[in-house]
Design a protein around this motif. Sequence first.
Motif: not given
Lengths: 198, 539
Positions: A15-33
């Motif tokens: 589960m923690w690994l999965f949460l990590f991928t979610e953070i990375l997914l939003f990470g791409g958007l935060f990067l754009l921001y």
Amino acid sequence: MPEQHKDYLGDKFGMWLFLFTEILLFGGLFLLYAIFLHRYPAEFHQGGLELSRVFGAANTVVLITSSFTVALAISALQQGRRGLCQALLAATIVLAGVFMVNKYFEWSTKIAHGIYPGSSEMAQSGGTNIFFGLYYVMTGAHGLHVVIGATVLAFCMLRIAQGRVTAEDFGLLENGGLYWHLVDLVWIFLFPLFYLIS
Amino acid sequence: MPSPGETVPFLDPLPGRSGLTSWIFSTDHKRIGMLYLWCILTMFAVGVVIGVLMRLELIAPGRTIMGAQTYNAMFTLHGVVMIFLFVIPGIPAAFGNILLPLQIGAEDVSFPRLNIFSWWLYLTGAVLAVTSLFTGGGPPDTGWTFYVPFSERTTTNVSLAVVAVFILGFSSILTGLNFITTIHRLRAPKMSWGKLPLFVWSLYATAWIQLLATPVLGVTVALVFIERLLGIGLFDPAKGGDPLLYQHLFWIYSHPAVYIMIVPAMGVVSDIIPAFARKSIFGYKAIAVSSLAIAFAGSLVWAHHMFTSGMSDTAVLVFSFLTFVVAIPSAVKVFNWVATLYKGSIHLEPPLLFALGFIFLFSAGGLTGLVLGSAGTDIHVHDTYFVVAHFHYVIFGGTGFGLFAAMHFWFPKIFGRMYDRKLANASWYLLVGGFNMLYFPMFLIGLMGMPRRYYDYLPMYQTGHIISTVGSWVLVAGLVTMFWGLSKCLRGPRTVGRNPWGAATLEWTLPSPPPHLTFLDPPDEVPSPYSYAGVKRDA
Ligand code: HEM
Ligand SMILES: [Cu+2]
């Protein structure tokens, strides 16, 4: 068939690994921001003024409360108080609903004011367009996660009702709770970035 | 008394559970691996057919068998199929699934149901990708990279294709997550990290890349979809956006993805070479660590795909330097393999032949990669056939040959039958010969300036193109020979023993094919994976 072994730690780990991928997914958007904020500081400041802090703050309170109710639900289950746990989970889902309704009103007022992709209001300047574009994309992606999270919690309620998730075997609920905290966490970042930026 | 599950080979039905559903809803890692294997080989066949058609078009300048728009759709589809449906899932999802639990002495992966779910996602993605050809405004024509602004404006069916890629990415993430958890949690008690077969190490490194890089691709293609739907303009300069950001986000995934493709093949080669040199692997730790080093360093070099895109000179310098750094762990592996062969007692069986093919072709691809990695030379060969030759040497010569090596190595274990070794050897000569004939001329015409992604060219390039197209026929002859050699024996009786090659990793202690249920209890003794003293061949 051999006895199914439960690997409690393994489930958590996954589960923690999965949460990590979610953070990375939003990470791409935060990067754009971050990049666009650097490029258009004035427009982001202006855009932030147009968003309603009251709505945003209310939703923040709603989500933080819901994280709290989930945490309580887990300890309730661990202590064997199933009814209380179910009630707390139901409360969480209701709060998720409140969040979404809020979001709906917020978006629809924005749209009524002519702020939507392709509108002339948004086409005023590149920076304004990007600010609101990101606003819709990021809060939209987050809203989708709220819906998914609420569905996961509803599924946990079902499993508890069936007696498949119990005081001894609560891994599923715990993982559902973790997911909900993630949804909350993402919002904690979105709120200041859009509503308090100016 | 052992249950039927412990005796019936996993390829055969269990009493009362047979037919298609016992496969497509199976949670057995071996069966899931086989499902992947069949899908992947099918997709490979599709990709090869398209590739050969493109080569046919290129045999003469001007229109030969197809027009420009068809050619655009062809290279897009060829790229999407080969990258997302063949090489990325290739070795990890097929052979990784079958072998990972067996090699670490585990009963299955950590999340068997998630495992079959990943396969269903893969299948959905594959079906959607193929559907995008026949629906909407015609087959996508953007190239597999979906570069904006073209991908946002073209009227072809890009939206469906990016949805397919999103779903495939999800499938890849879940497989990676499953493998990492499995390797951490389910190793047999005596299987310490230092005893893991190098194939497992390579799967471990790959899984981390899958997990860390794929979400970024997911969000990037999702943005292309949103842009097509709503036209927000995050990548559109007219609306304040920036197309370069798309390229950054895309390559932040897609460069690491080339390591998702190559690292598992390196693991296969690391398992094969010592087994056929009858000698312990040279530099076990160096190979294991270099997989992780590649995974790490490979995450920092993405912008070498963008030297000509107009980013700052400082960025060009930094990314060029970092690209050279990744060459080091790759070279460490190559040196260690060669050192393992040195003074070994070499048995030149088909798996070793393919592994040697890998080393040779991968080295050629890797070294030409340095030409592309140094910004000065890249300016000249960017987007030419030099690049097309380079990446085919690396992914086809590397990962493709790695997959072929894996097939010839583990085939007897999986099917309990031995293929026709003469045909296998003959196919190797055809494949290596055809491969070089097909791709080597591309280096030359690339240096002369032949741009990629064109259906037409100036007459000066024709000699190279003709040799290349003929090479593609030789290569296909090699592929046909190879698959014929492999499938010919599938109807014969199962005669292979537990350990036909005399290899030392755990899967060779099991019957061939392994039964449905393996390692219900973890093995008491865990051998050192590459020490061959006392290991007997059991053909
Ligand atoms: C018989 C085998 C193959 C042939 C004849 C072949 C041929 C070609 C040709 C002619 C192109 C287009 C070049 C251009 O116009 O730019 C191409 C592109 C490409 N090939 Fe292959 N290829 C083969 C196998 C493979 C394999 C095994 C892979 C990957 C594992 C692969 C991956 C790619 C990719 C990623 C592209 C770039 C597509 C794009 O530009 O968007 N190919 N190939
Ligand atoms: Cu790269």
